[in-house]
Write a protein that holds these residues in place. Structure first.
Motif, PDB file in Angstrom:
ATOM      1  N   ARG A 182      35.794  13.434  -9.178  1.00 34.97           N
ATOM      2  CA  ARG A 182      36.171  14.804  -9.529  1.00 34.97           C
ATOM      3  C   ARG A 182      36.036  15.768  -8.350  1.00 34.97           C
ATOM      4  NH1 ARG A 182      32.814  15.949 -14.925  1.00 34.97           N
ATOM      5  NH2 ARG A 182      33.659  18.044 -14.681  1.00 34.97           N
ATOM      6  N   GLY A 183      35.390  15.325  -7.303  1.00 35.10           N
ATOM      7  CA  GLY A 183      35.250  16.183  -6.128  1.00 35.10           C
ATOM      8  C   GLY A 183      34.293  17.346  -6.360  1.00 35.10           C
ATOM      9  N   ILE A 184      33.405  17.199  -7.345  1.00 29.44           N
ATOM     10  CA  ILE A 184      32.379  18.233  -7.532  1.00 29.44           C
ATOM     11  C   ILE A 184      31.019  17.557  -7.634  1.00 29.44           C
ATOM     12  CG2 ILE A 184      33.888  19.861  -8.753  1.00 29.44           C
ATOM     13  CD1 ILE A 184      32.336  18.971 -11.340  1.00 29.44           C
ATOM     14  N   THR A 185      30.005  18.340  -7.344  1.00 30.14           N
ATOM     15  CA  THR A 185      28.651  17.821  -7.515  1.00 30.14           C
ATOM     16  C   THR A 185      28.227  18.066  -8.955  1.00 30.14           C
ATOM     17  OG1 THR A 185      28.183  18.339  -5.222  1.00 30.14           O
ATOM     18  CG2 THR A 185      26.278  17.952  -6.650  1.00 30.14           C
ATOM     19  N   ILE A 186      27.642  17.031  -9.562  1.00 29.73           N
ATOM     20  CA  ILE A 186      27.176  17.153 -10.943  1.00 29.73           C
ATOM     21  C   ILE A 186      25.652  17.197 -10.965  1.00 29.73           C
ATOM     22  CG2 ILE A 186      27.036  15.963 -13.172  1.00 29.73           C
ATOM     23  CD1 ILE A 186      29.887  14.852 -12.473  1.00 29.73           C
TER      24      ILE A 186
ATOM     25  N   VAL B  68      30.445  28.585   9.665  1.00 30.46           N
ATOM     26  CA  VAL B  68      30.632  27.173  10.000  1.00 30.46           C
ATOM     27  C   VAL B  68      31.925  26.651   9.376  1.00 30.46           C
ATOM     28  CG1 VAL B  68      28.164  26.609  10.161  1.00 30.46           C
ATOM     29  CG2 VAL B  68      29.344  26.383   7.972  1.00 30.46           C
ATOM     30  N   SER B  69      32.360  25.516   9.882  1.00 25.65           N
ATOM     31  CA  SER B  69      33.447  24.798   9.229  1.00 25.65           C
ATOM     32  C   SER B  69      33.074  23.323   9.242  1.00 25.65           C
ATOM     33  CB  SER B  69      34.776  25.009   9.964  1.00 25.65           C
ATOM     34  OG  SER B  69      35.711  24.042   9.500  1.00 25.65           O
ATOM     35  N   ALA B  70      32.950  22.782   8.047  1.00 28.45           N
ATOM     36  CA  ALA B  70      32.642  21.358   7.963  1.00 28.45           C
ATOM     37  C   ALA B  70      33.869  20.567   8.394  1.00 28.45           C
ATOM     38  CB  ALA B  70      32.238  20.980   6.540  1.00 28.45           C
TER      39      ALA B  70
ATOM     40  N   HIS C 264      28.047  28.983  -5.013  1.00 27.63           N
ATOM     41  CA  HIS C 264      29.080  28.797  -6.032  1.00 27.63           C
ATOM     42  C   HIS C 264      29.792  27.445  -5.880  1.00 27.63           C
ATOM     43  CE1 HIS C 264      31.447  30.595  -9.204  1.00 27.63           C
ATOM     44  NE2 HIS C 264      32.563  30.195  -8.613  1.00 27.63           N
ATOM     45  N   ILE C 265      30.397  27.020  -6.957  1.00 20.92           N
ATOM     46  CA  ILE C 265      31.117  25.748  -6.966  1.00 20.92           C
ATOM     47  C   ILE C 265      32.220  25.738  -5.898  1.00 20.92           C
ATOM     48  CG2 ILE C 265      32.685  26.553  -8.813  1.00 20.92           C
ATOM     49  CD1 ILE C 265      32.709  23.576  -9.770  1.00 20.92           C
ATOM     50  N   ASP C 266      32.326  24.591  -5.234  1.00 23.88           N
ATOM     51  CA  ASP C 266      33.415  24.368  -4.272  1.00 23.88           C
ATOM     52  C   ASP C 266      33.281  25.176  -2.993  1.00 23.88           C
ATOM     53  OD1 ASP C 266      35.088  22.375  -4.902  1.00 23.88           O
ATOM     54  OD2 ASP C 266      36.771  23.607  -5.570  1.00 23.88           O
ATOM     55  N   HIS C 267      32.126  25.811  -2.783  1.00 22.88           N
ATOM     56  CA  HIS C 267      31.989  26.613  -1.566  1.00 22.88           C
ATOM     57  C   HIS C 267      31.624  25.768  -0.344  1.00 22.88           C
ATOM     58  CE1 HIS C 267      31.935  31.086  -2.979  1.00 22.88           C
ATOM     59  NE2 HIS C 267      32.940  30.377  -3.505  1.00 22.88           N
ATOM     60  N   GLY C 268      31.526  24.446  -0.542  1.00 19.88           N
ATOM     61  CA  GLY C 268      31.339  23.571   0.611  1.00 19.88           C
ATOM     62  C   GLY C 268      29.898  23.175   0.895  1.00 19.88           C
ATOM     63  N   LYS C 269      29.032  23.199  -0.134  1.00 19.43           N
ATOM     64  CA  LYS C 269      27.613  22.849   0.062  1.00 19.43           C
ATOM     65  C   LYS C 269      27.462  21.384   0.471  1.00 19.43           C
ATOM     66  CE  LYS C 269      26.682  24.207  -4.190  1.00 19.43           C
ATOM     67  NZ  LYS C 269      28.004  24.813  -4.508  1.00 19.43           N
ATOM     68  N   SER C 270      28.076  20.511  -0.351  1.00 21.44           N
ATOM     69  CA  SER C 270      27.909  19.079  -0.081  1.00 21.44           C
ATOM     70  C   SER C 270      28.569  18.694   1.238  1.00 21.44           C
ATOM     71  CB  SER C 270      28.504  18.252  -1.228  1.00 21.44           C
ATOM     72  OG  SER C 270      27.895  18.619  -2.442  1.00 21.44           O
ATOM     73  N   SER C 271      29.724  19.274   1.515  1.00 23.31           N
ATOM     74  CA  SER C 271      30.417  18.974   2.779  1.00 23.31           C
ATOM     75  C   SER C 271      29.546  19.382   3.957  1.00 23.31           C
ATOM     76  CB  SER C 271      31.746  19.723   2.865  1.00 23.31           C
ATOM     77  OG  SER C 271      32.541  19.409   1.755  1.00 23.31           O
ATOM     78  N   LEU C 272      28.866  20.517   3.792  1.00 19.80           N
ATOM     79  CA  LEU C 272      28.024  21.000   4.885  1.00 19.80           C
ATOM     80  C   LEU C 272      26.812  20.082   5.084  1.00 19.80           C
ATOM     81  CD1 LEU C 272      27.479  23.123   7.023  1.00 19.80           C
ATOM     82  CD2 LEU C 272      26.355  24.528   5.274  1.00 19.80           C
TER      83      LEU C 272
HETATM   84  N1  LIG Z   1      38.948  24.022   4.895  1.00 14.45           N
HETATM   85  C1  LIG Z   1      37.701  23.652   4.599  1.00 14.45           C
HETATM   86  N2  LIG Z   1      37.485  23.017   3.462  1.00 14.45           N
HETATM   87  C2  LIG Z   1      36.219  22.676   3.183  1.00 14.45           C
HETATM   88  C3  LIG Z   1      35.182  22.943   4.053  1.00 14.45           C
HETATM   89  N3  LIG Z   1      34.023  22.498   3.495  1.00 14.45           N
HETATM   90  C4  LIG Z   1      34.374  21.962   2.314  1.00 14.45           C
HETATM   91  N4  LIG Z   1      35.677  22.064   2.129  1.00 14.45           N
HETATM   92  C5  LIG Z   1      36.435  21.578   0.978  1.00 14.45           C
HETATM   93  O1  LIG Z   1      36.042  22.323  -0.182  1.00 14.45           O
HETATM   94  C6  LIG Z   1      35.968  21.490  -1.314  1.00 14.45           C
HETATM   95  C7  LIG Z   1      34.625  21.557  -1.953  1.00 14.45           C
HETATM   96  O2  LIG Z   1      33.673  21.130  -1.051  1.00 14.45           O
HETATM   97  P1  LIG Z   1      32.235  20.621  -1.535  1.00 14.45           P
HETATM   98  O3  LIG Z   1      31.440  20.382  -0.332  1.00 14.45           O
HETATM   99  O4  LIG Z   1      32.374  19.532  -2.506  1.00 14.45           O
HETATM  100  O5  LIG Z   1      31.779  21.899  -2.261  1.00 14.45           O
HETATM  101  P2  LIG Z   1      30.423  22.088  -3.059  1.00 14.45           P
HETATM  102  O6  LIG Z   1      29.906  23.456  -2.800  1.00 14.45           O
HETATM  103  O7  LIG Z   1      29.497  20.998  -2.749  1.00 14.45           O
HETATM  104  O8  LIG Z   1      30.903  21.994  -4.550  1.00 14.45           O
HETATM  105  P3  LIG Z   1      29.956  21.743  -5.851  1.00 14.45           P
HETATM  106  O9  LIG Z   1      28.862  20.864  -5.417  1.00 14.45           O
HETATM  107  O10 LIG Z   1      30.785  21.151  -6.896  1.00 14.45           O
HETATM  108  O11 LIG Z   1      29.436  23.071  -6.226  1.00 14.45           O
HETATM  109  C8  LIG Z   1      36.317  20.095  -0.824  1.00 14.45           C
HETATM  110  O12 LIG Z   1      37.677  19.819  -1.073  1.00 14.45           O
HETATM  111  C9  LIG Z   1      36.082  20.152   0.666  1.00 14.45           C
HETATM  112  O13 LIG Z   1      36.904  19.289   1.417  1.00 14.45           O
HETATM  113  C10 LIG Z   1      35.462  23.614   5.260  1.00 14.45           C
HETATM  114  O14 LIG Z   1      34.610  23.893   6.099  1.00 14.45           O
HETATM  115  N5  LIG Z   1      36.757  23.942   5.489  1.00 14.45           N
END
Ligand SMILES: Nc1nc2c(ncn2[C@@H]2O[C@H](COP(=O)(O)OP(=O)(O)OP(=O)(O)O)[C@@H](O)[C@H]2O)c(=O)[nH]1
Ligand SMILES: [Mg+2]
Length: 634
Positions: A40-44, A151-153, A14-22
């Motif tokens: 925008r802080g999202i992946t397009i 995990v925690s990115a 799902h969106i914002d679940h931290g995929k790209s950060s991971l």
């Molecule tokens: N606290 C916390 N925040 C996180 C962690 N990983 C990601 N985030 C935050 O969550 C938000 C979304 O992270 P992304 O990695 O962009 O999420 P995403 O799943 O890639 O989002 P989409 O690609 O748009 O679907 C960002 O503000 C990150 O800083 C984490 O492990 N801990």
């Protein structure tokens, strides 16, 4: 140097679940490369990163979670070997967790693992709950029992364990096949300074080498590979399983787009019609016959009309044979998986497996078409080739089988040889390699025999039917098939081929020199006689050949149209008959359209003996019509 195993990992979730950060935490590369993504802080769109662990070289494909960008996610998901399903500890399962996971299942992705991200945001109890929810969610699927790593990115925790599990799963994941045909669905195209046009994609099968000539499908343009990159390194050869950037010579990047496929020249045949087994998700609404849907395969997409072949409706959770009619050309092979999304509102409703990439239009209730597809779906190679041979009764080339099945040349030849041993297939030529079912050759031979017979009875004076005409009359099979059938018949002594003419064997229509002379004599005699002809028996009696021969020659002259039979006793030369017609027309112009027997005798210069049979002949020919004692000239 031992070769590394290449594995493509796709994120999902799902969106914002931290995929790209991971992905960034694991690889050091932020996959969000677009300005807008950063803002925008999202992946397009798709993002890429690389990681080398132990003996495995990972290519990461990071996908967008936003529901509006599922189509971009699909362009990346088409090439992945294992999924890294991401779920945020603070939100647990959300709609695109489900949708992305459904897509992975429909694509038949065999392996993967789960990362519970943002674990720093929840306590142990919540984490335990999310884990339970995920276990429940994945039960019965390919991810049941898969590693699940919190995990925690942000805090960089759990990453080492996740890497260990990634490696373990990757080692068990089947590798893409470098032996099969080179195929690279394009997911990006751009220009770089100094290099020019570059396309990228996941190399899904085969290999590609610098300087090679390749073809861009479906536009069918041939270009040269100027350079190759993978993981930021320049390479000489790219192999299946690698994320690959291909620098192309001789084409502008604006001519290339996502969905096109790179392959070897002449190997694939783009198609708009494919037969498939389609499966509907449990969560979808029933799919009506001929419903339109969005079709996604590899990095390509199209609009499909789904023609159901086994019912008027496909129920949720069920599967059915169907023909997909697309609005654009795609390059697909049997066993390719695809995704179907509802036309509107757009959401994933199901997917399927290609059975026949070069499908024909067939009636929905055609049991033969269904049998054929079931054979293709379930059969082994021999059954499959036999079924294809049956479906191509005009004969077919190795290339056609290759485009339709994706088999290698060696596999086709080997399978063909087995069928030849079983007397089911004939190899009709090597250059090009042409085949036909034994039955097709047999049937063609039968048609040839019948056609030759018909020709002889319709044209008793002609030696035989010209070969080309014969081929056209027996359904225009491939020349090689026609020749094989003809050769069979010649060998069996059924027909003979002389100077390009096909005739029934043993048929003697050639006249002896004596007969030829007799033929000439007859013709001359009647030509000179004009309308006052001698009797037939008188002419034949004078000939230097025996009576039955003479009779035959007379028949030949009549069939040829040289002589015209007016009664059993009177035969006229065609020039005399033509002159008579002229005389009648002149009479009509000069003296009106009525003529008596007396005037006719006068005009034609004949006695009553000839006049009556000739007038009756003219009546039959609709030149005149009898009215009382007179004739009307028509
Ligand atoms: N606290 C916390 N925040 C996180 C962690 N990983 C990601 N985030 C935050 O969550 C938000 C979304 O992270 P992304 O990695 O962009 O999420 P995403 O799943 O890639 O989002 P989409 O690609 O748009 O679907 C960002 O503000 C990150 O800083 C984490 O492990 N801990
Ligand atoms: Mg992202």
């Amino acid at each position: 140097m031992s070769r590394k195993k290449h594995v493509i990992v796709g994120t999902a979730g799902h969106i914002d679940h931290g995929k790209s950060s991971l992905v960034e935490a694991l690889t050091g590369t932020n996959p969000d490369r677009l300005e807008e993504e950063k803002r925008r802080g999202i992946t397009i769109d798709l993002g890429f990163a690389f990681l080398s662990l132990g003996d495995v070289s990972f290519g990461f494909v990071d996908v967008p979670g936003h529901e509006r960008f599922v189509r971009n996610m699909l362009a990346g998901a088409g090439g992945i070997d294992m999924v890294l399903l991401v779920v945020a500890a603070d939100e647990s399962i959300k709609p695109q967790t489900r949708e992305h996971f459904d897509i992975c299942r429909l694509l038949g992705i065999p392996r993967g693992l789960v990362a519970i991200t943002k674990s720093d945001l929840v306590d142990a109890e919540i984490l335990g709950l999310v884990r339970l929810e995920m276990e429940e969610f994945l039960r019965g699927s390919f991810l049941e029992g898969a590693p699940m790593v919190p995990v925690s990115a942000r805090r960089a925790t759990g990453l080492d364990l996740l890497k260990q599990e990634l490696l373990r799963v990757a080692q068990a994941t089947p590798e893409k096949d470098i032996q099969r045909h080179f195929r690279l669905p394009i997911d990006r195209s751009f220009a770089t300074k100094g290099f020019g046009t570059v396309v990228t994609g996941t190399l899904v099968s085969g290999t590609v080498t610098v300087d090679e000539e390749i073809e861009i499908y479906p536009m069918r343009r041939r270009v040269r590979v100027r350079g190759l990159h993978s993981g930021g390194q320049s390479i000489e050869q790219a192999v299946a399983g690698q994320r690959t950037a291909v620098n192309l010579a001789g084409i502008d990047h604006t001519e290339l787009e996502r969905g096109m496929v790179l392959g070897r020249p002449g190997v694939f045949e783009p198609t708009r019609k494919l037969d498939a087994r389609v499966t509907l998700l449990n969560s979808a609404r029933p799919l009506k016959n001929r419903a339109r849907a969005h079709f996604h395969q590899g990095s390509a997409e199209a609009i499909a009309e789904v023609v159901l072949l086994e019912g008027d409706e496909l129920a949720p959770g069920q599967s059915q044979l169907a023909q997909l009619r697309l609005d654009v050309d795609v390059v697909v092979l049997p066993e390719d998986r695809f995704i179907l999304r509802q036309f509107s509102p757009v959401e994933t409703i199901g997917g399927g497996i290609v059975i026949d990439a070069r499908a024909r239009r067939h009636r929905r209730d055609d049991p033969e078409a269904r049998d054929f597809l079931e054979k293709l779906e379930k059969g082994n190679r021999e059954d499959l080739l036999a079924a294809l041979a049956e479906a191509m009764p005009r004969g077919f080339l190795l290339e056609e089988v290759r485009a339709r099945t994706g088999w290698l040349e060696g596999e086709i030849r080997e399978t063909a040889a087995k069928l030849v041993d079983r007397n089911e297939l004939r190899i009709l030529g090597e250059q090009p390699f042409t085949m036909a079912s034994a039955e097709a050759v047999e049937r063609c031979g039968q048609a040839i025999r019948e056609t030759v017979e018909q020709f002889h009875s319709a044209n008793p004076l002609l030696a035989g039917i010209p070969k080309q005409e014969l081929r056209g009359r027996v359904g225009n099979p491939r020349p090689a098939l026609f020749e094989a059938a003809l050769a069979d018949l010649t060998k069996a002594g059924a027909v003979a081929v002389l100077a390009g003419l096909v005739q029934r064997a043993g048929r003697a229509i050639a006249l002896s020199p004596e007969e030829l002379r007799a033929k000439e004599l007859i013709e001359k005699e009647f030509e000179h006689a004009g309308l006052t002809v001698p009797s037939v028996s008188a002419v034949l009696g004078k000939l230097p050949v025996e009576a039955s021969r003479a009779q035959k020659i007379l028949q030949i002259l009549i069939r040829e149209g040289t002589l015209v039979k007016v009664t059993e006793d009177f035969v006229f030369h065609r020039t005399a008959v033509a002159r008579l017609r002229d005389l009648i027309q002149t009479y009509r112009r000069e003296r009106g359209d009525r003529i008596t027997v007396v005037s006719f005798k006068d005009v034609a210069g004949v006695s009553r003996k000839y006049a009556i049979p000739l007038l009756e002949f003219l009546d039959r020919e609709h030149v005149t019509r009898r009215v009382g004692d007179e004739r009307v000239i028509l």
